[in-house]
Write an enzyme that holds these catalytic residues in place. Structure first.
Site, short mmCIF file in Angstrom:
data_model
loop_
_atom_site.label_atom_id
_atom_site.label_comp_id
_atom_site.label_asym_id
_atom_site.label_seq_id
_atom_site.Cartn_x
_atom_site.Cartn_y
_atom_site.Cartn_z
N GLN A 298 0.81 -1.22 0.00
CA GLN A 298 0.00 0.00 0.00
C GLN A 298 0.84 1.27 0.00
O GLN A 298 0.37 2.34 0.38
CB GLN A 298 -0.97 -0.01 1.20
CG GLN A 298 -1.99 -1.14 1.10
CD GLN A 298 -2.87 -1.27 2.32
OE1 GLN A 298 -2.99 -0.35 3.11
NE2 GLN A 298 -3.49 -2.44 2.48
N CYS A 457 -29.24 -20.17 18.29
CA CYS A 457 -29.48 -18.83 17.75
C CYS A 457 -30.97 -18.74 17.45
O CYS A 457 -31.70 -19.73 17.54
CB CYS A 457 -28.65 -18.57 16.49
SG CYS A 457 -29.11 -19.59 15.07
#
EC number: 2.8.1.4
Length: 484
Positions: A298, A457
């Site tokens: 980068q 869940c």
């Protein structure tokens, strides 16, 4: 409950046609997102405000409405108000007393009035008159304009009076759907999730493109965080999640490309693949989470070389952002916990990476690469609507489910911590532990392997997916808990 939605200030300085377009889109988005909570929600629009009204009184529903509006691009803030027909100033005082009389005793306060329309009084006339009457009639300590203990707020619009109960902060930005579409390269880490949020906050629709380097577990983790971002901040629009199998591409790079150039070549291959996906979706813009010199690939020279691999515009919302600021924002928007448990595959393939790669050397290294492998990866890419991404992933997953937990078993509540707090799971006589789904894969191996764990869940989808993965990893002590 009645709410007055204030639009992002930058919208109000647009030309009349653009302003009208943005506010119309925001109203449409509000209806789409809130209709799930109230099918009869009423949303009306005016030049600089939107009014939202529901007849429902369930506190959880009302809180859900407020939470969704606070996470919707385009909204600066919104006021919870009581609406009345406008009478004389004494009537205004009486209406304010209904809501503030019990709060004023002993307080230093001020009155703030916003007014629109034709009246024989000004906003300042209202503030002075109402303030003096409330001070005398409600036992207030006095009036303080600079730093009051309490602010009595109201708005007058033509022949309507709105007494303000509370103000809630929005996320600002432009409404989703009012601007262009983008394709966000999503790794699931801090950077890419924050970049996606920043793009969505600016009103750009964000489709997600994931390059799978880590198998099913990696794919599942990125799907989860992408779905979370979309559901919380972008559910007014339907977008796509694209998963491109990139293990063979990475393998070819490891075999054919010089070690020091692997990172740059990998990023160029990703941009090439993302460009092909974007062409298929008729999208002109790619988004990455890269920041200047955060890692070797980068640096400015390397970013320039990476961008040369595509003709698309590449946006980097975080390009000049410090890492800690990115982590802090990820924590604020709710993606940090996902990111902390997400493996970062892109940054581990070069031992001594080049920070100033040269174009001719990179092009030479890429000539060793078999581009047919990249084409094959694109052919096997999967596109699925983000609202169905978790359900589709769980298809054909056959896991044993139990409707009753036995003594000695442990129920693992893998829901998001917010859901665990709002609706705690209680099963008498059975031990319950909380371990959010995004931390399950990394922390399960530390649990007692002599005990039986039942994953829980709300819908059973996430629990089946994670149970399937844990079983495939060799953990035989896992089932799914689905109470009848």
């Amino acid at each position: 409950m009645k709410l007055i939605v204030k639009v992002f200030p930058e919208i109000t300085i647009k030309s009349p046609p653009v302003r009208k377009k943005f506010i119309r889109q925001l109203g449409k988005n509000i209806r789409t997102v809130l209709r799930e909570l109230d099918a009869d929600i009423v949303v009306g629009g005016v030049w600089d405000n939107l009014e939202v009204e529901t007849r429902l009184t369930d506190p959880k529903v009302l809180q859900g409405i407020r939470e969704r509006l606070s996470c919707m691009p385009g909204i600066a803030n919104f006021l919870q108000v009581a609406e009345y027909l406008l009478g004389d100033l004494d009537d205004v005082v009486a209406k304010c007393k209904l809501h503030y009389a019990d709060l004023l005793p002993g307080k230093m306060f001020s009155v703030r009035c916003k007014r629109a329309g034709r009246h024989d009084f000004s906003s300042m006339d209202v503030e002075k008159y109402v303030g003096s009457k409330l001070r005398m009639q409600c036992g207030a300590a006095g009036i303080e304009l600079k730093k009051p203990d309490l602010v009595v707020r109201m708005e007058i619009r033509d022949q309507r009076l709105f007494v303000v109960h509370d103000q809630h902060q929005g996320m600002g930005g432009y409404p989703l759907g009012a601007l262009e579409q983008t394709l966000v390269l999503m790794s699931g880490g801090f950077d890419s999730t924050v970049a996606a949020y920043q793009i969505m906050r600016r009103g750009l629709m964000a489709h997600f493109c994931f390059f799978n380097l880590g198998g099913r577990a990696h794919e599942l983790g990125v799907m989860e965080v992408a779905h979370f971002i979309w559901k919380k901040y972008g559910s007014s629009q339907r977008v796509l999640f694209v998963s491109v199998p990139f293990e063979e591409v990475l393998g070819e790079i490891l075999q054919k490309v010089d070690n020091s150039h692997m990172g740059v070549v990998l990023k160029r291959m990703m941009l090439r693949a993302a460009s092909a996906v974007a062409d298929r979706l008729e999208i002109d813009v790619l988004v990455t989470g890269e920041a200047i010199s955060q890692v070797a690939s980068q640096t400015l020279p390397n970013l320039s070389l990476i961008d040369a691999a595509t003709d698309k515009l590449v946006l980097r919302p975080l390009v000049a952002t410090h890492k800690q600021d990115i982590v802090d924002l990820a924590t604020e928007i709710g993606t940090a916990d996902f990111a902390r448990h997400m493996p970062e595959y892109c940054g581990v393939i070069s031992v001594n990476p080049k920070t100033n790669a040269k174009r001719n050397r990179v092009e030479y290294e890429e000539k060793q690469f078999d581009m047919a492998i990249l084409e094959q990866a694109l052919e096997r890419a999967k596109l699925v609507s983000i609202d169905r991404v978790i359900d589709d992933l769980s298809r054909n997953v056959d896991i044993e489910e139990v409707s009753q937990a036995l003594a000695g078993q442990v129920i693992l509540d893998i829901r998001h911590p917010d859901a665990q707090e709002d609706q705690p799971l209680q099963v008498p006589g059975v031990e319950i532990q909380t371990l959010p789904f995004y931390a399950l894969n990394s922390r399960f191996k530390a649990l007692d392997d002599t005990r039986q764990y039942l994953l829980y869940c709300d819908k059973g989808v996430m629990s089946r997916l994670h149970a399937h993965h844990l079983l495939s990893e060799g953990h035989a002590n896992v089932r799914v808990y689905r109470p009848s």
